[in-house]
Design a protein around this motif. Structure first.
Motif, PDB file in Angstrom:
ATOM      1  N   LYS A 109       5.368   0.616  -4.867  1.00  0.00           N
ATOM      2  CA  LYS A 109       4.284   1.556  -4.547  1.00  0.00           C
ATOM      3  C   LYS A 109       3.138   1.420  -5.548  1.00  0.00           C
ATOM      4  N   PHE A 110       3.477   1.216  -6.825  1.00  0.00           N
ATOM      5  CA  PHE A 110       2.453   1.014  -7.860  1.00  0.00           C
ATOM      6  C   PHE A 110       1.562  -0.166  -7.494  1.00  0.00           C
ATOM      7  N   TYR A 111       2.170  -1.291  -7.158  1.00  0.00           N
ATOM      8  CA  TYR A 111       1.370  -2.477  -6.834  1.00  0.00           C
ATOM      9  C   TYR A 111       0.575  -2.279  -5.544  1.00  0.00           C
ATOM     10  N   MET A 112       1.139  -1.581  -4.592  1.00  0.00           N
ATOM     11  CA  MET A 112       0.401  -1.320  -3.347  1.00  0.00           C
ATOM     12  C   MET A 112      -0.809  -0.422  -3.633  1.00  0.00           C
ATOM     13  N   ARG A 113      -0.636   0.594  -4.474  1.00  0.00           N
ATOM     14  CA  ARG A 113      -1.770   1.460  -4.856  1.00  0.00           C
ATOM     15  C   ARG A 113      -2.856   0.661  -5.558  1.00  0.00           C
ATOM     16  N   ASN A 114      -2.460  -0.437  -6.185  1.00  0.00           N
ATOM     17  CA  ASN A 114      -3.400  -1.236  -6.961  1.00  0.00           C
ATOM     18  C   ASN A 114      -3.870  -2.487  -6.231  1.00  0.00           C
ATOM     19  N   GLY A 115      -3.787  -2.472  -4.907  1.00  0.00           N
ATOM     20  CA  GLY A 115      -4.429  -3.506  -4.108  1.00  0.00           C
ATOM     21  C   GLY A 115      -3.595  -4.690  -3.683  1.00  0.00           C
ATOM     22  N   LEU A 116      -2.306  -4.720  -4.018  1.00  0.00           N
ATOM     23  CA  LEU A 116      -1.455  -5.827  -3.583  1.00  0.00           C
ATOM     24  C   LEU A 116      -0.713  -5.435  -2.322  1.00  0.00           C
TER      25      LEU A 116
END
Length: 180
Positions: free
Chosen positions: A125-132
């Motif tokens: 979820k962290f990486y998805m929130r950050n554009g990945l």
């Protein structure tokens, strides 16, 4: 809070702390030898970053690049600085630094039977929130298979070429496959 990236080597002031964080943030079967990473960071296509918030060391990032693809091999924030938004700020700084590159990373697979399943979900979820975004690929490094996330598509041959330059003959221990 200003986030800056500073190149790190074995002689850097914060190398010991970075080495300690590296050993505690990643399981042994997911870590390359620190001496090897420091040695390889002397190559022009490898960036070993100390992450600083207002001049104070808070984390590390390790990136291998080739052509228009950059592999975020490791990203970790100091334990006492987690949960304060610094990881997102660091990720945004990396995305700015590597603007125009397709950034990708290997991420533990979502396995409900894993002891750290909730942590794996939070990380994704962290990486998805950050554009990945999740990519339809897996990476095998030694005995571990990972899912792949990135800002754009990556071809298995790009990854394998990158790893051949980085690892030399040991590159036979890694591969990228299209998910079926």
């Amino acid at each position: 809070m200003l986030i800056t990236l500073k190149r790190i080597n074995m002689f850097s002031k914060d190398y010991r702390e970075i080495s300690r964080l590296y050993r505690t943030a990643f399981p042994a079967d997911e870590r390359a030898p620190m001496w090897y990473m420091a040695l390889k960071s002397e190559n022009e296509n490898v960036d070993f970053w100390g992450i600083y918030a207002d001049g104070e060391w808070v984390g590390l990032a390790y990136v291998i690049s080739e052509g228009s693809a950059s592999y975020l091999f490791y990203l970790a924030m100091s334990e006492d600085r987690r949960g304060k938004g610094l990881g997102s700020r660091a990720m945004q700084s990396l995305l700015i630094h590597y603007e125009g590159q397709r950034i990708f990373l290997a991420l533990e697979q979502l396995d409900e039977s894993a002891d750290n399943f909730e942590e794996r979900q939070r990380r994704r979820k962290f990486y998805m929130r950050n554009g990945l975004k999740p990519l339809p690929l897996t990476i095998r490094e030694a005995t571990v298979t990972y899912d792949v996330m990135g800002t754009g598509s990556v071809k298995p041959e790009e990854y394998e070429s990158m790893m051949k330059k980085y690892l030399g003959p040991a590159s036979r221990l890694v591969s990228m496959d299209i998910k079926e």
